[in-house]
Design an enzyme around this catalytic site. Sequence first.
Site, short mmCIF file in Angstrom:
data_model
loop_
_atom_site.label_atom_id
_atom_site.label_comp_id
_atom_site.label_asym_id
_atom_site.label_seq_id
_atom_site.Cartn_x
_atom_site.Cartn_y
_atom_site.Cartn_z
CG ASP A 157 32.23 -1.52 10.13
OD1 ASP A 157 32.35 -1.41 8.94
OD2 ASP A 157 31.44 -2.34 10.72
CG HIS A 207 28.94 1.47 11.22
ND1 HIS A 207 28.02 0.31 11.18
CD2 HIS A 207 29.86 1.13 12.03
CE1 HIS A 207 28.41 -0.63 11.66
NE2 HIS A 207 29.34 -0.05 12.43
CG HIS A 211 28.49 1.56 16.61
ND1 HIS A 211 28.28 0.42 17.50
CD2 HIS A 211 29.02 0.94 15.66
CE1 HIS A 211 28.88 -0.66 16.99
NE2 HIS A 211 29.03 -0.53 15.69
CG HIS A 304 36.05 -2.86 13.54
ND1 HIS A 304 36.00 -4.07 13.38
CD2 HIS A 304 34.95 -2.36 13.82
CE1 HIS A 304 34.83 -4.57 13.53
NE2 HIS A 304 33.97 -3.63 13.74
#
Length: 336
Positions: A157, A207, A211, A304
């Site tokens: 991510d 994503h 965020h 990540h």
Amino acid sequence: MPHSATRRPSLPTRTARGRLIAGCVAVAATLGLAACGTASGALQPTPGAGTQSPITIAPVSGQPAGSPVATVAPTPGSDGAPASAAPPAVPEPRTPKPPAETAATPHGGTPSAPVTATPVATAPAAGTPAPPPAPVRPGTVIGSTASGGRTVALTFDDGPGPATGQILDLLAQYHAKATFCEIGQNAAANPALVKRVLAAGHRLCDHSVHHPQPFAKLPHDKAAYEISAAKDMIVQAGGPGTRVGWFRAPGGGFNADNEQITASLGMSSLGWSVDPRDWSRPGVPAIVSTVQKQLKPGGVILMHDGGGDRTQTVAALKQLLPWLVAQGYTFDWPAG
């Protein structure tokens, strides 16, 4: 010298001629003809007597042979699934010829057995675009691999970021594939890395643009923008033909509304089953230990490649990749 008379052919007697004419008239009446013995010697039909209207065969309805197939162009910024298209031109209506269900019955005869038509399968016209795959229904957040069994899905991510290149190098060493859940603005700022991810055979996931958290608390319009705009940014960074198959809500903040938005864009909602919390930098041993304890066959690991210093993630991956191979795991995509 005696005069020789030319002998004339004998003609039928009056009685014979009468019989001949009577027989001809009888035949003509039976056949619906006016008379015989016309100038041409042919039997002539009687106007209006026993005649039938000419049979007109109606053309079969449908598009004429050789007509061009209507095509639709993909929506700009989408993954190639056409959203809408102008309706194709409709040919002039024609009267269809009804299909024959029974054999013709002779006049005065016994009906024949019914004739059953066998349907013939027709192949789609060349150039017809394949329909897009049906999206996962809202309420289904994916936390397993597509194949199941002793497989694992690696997901990263918050990239692309400074650690993305190092992670790609490690994945290549072990012939591992992974799914990269990218933030829209990061993808727009690093198109070369997005293209490198695709060139290496990995896949992409949306994503969001910025965020935001808690994501499940966003109003509909804001959530729709974060999901759809991020997908467009990722596709633009990746170039023509780029596909984005999943959306992962920041922090796992899924709800019925954002799942519906995701499905409407042709993506699946992607969760996880293993979370080593590498973003918090708990130390390499903690990251490795958590993965090894939580992983079950068919699991999805969350890690990540962006959003901060990912030195520990890279170091942990150097240990986890050979361990996964030694445990007999093969690398798979998330379901959906």
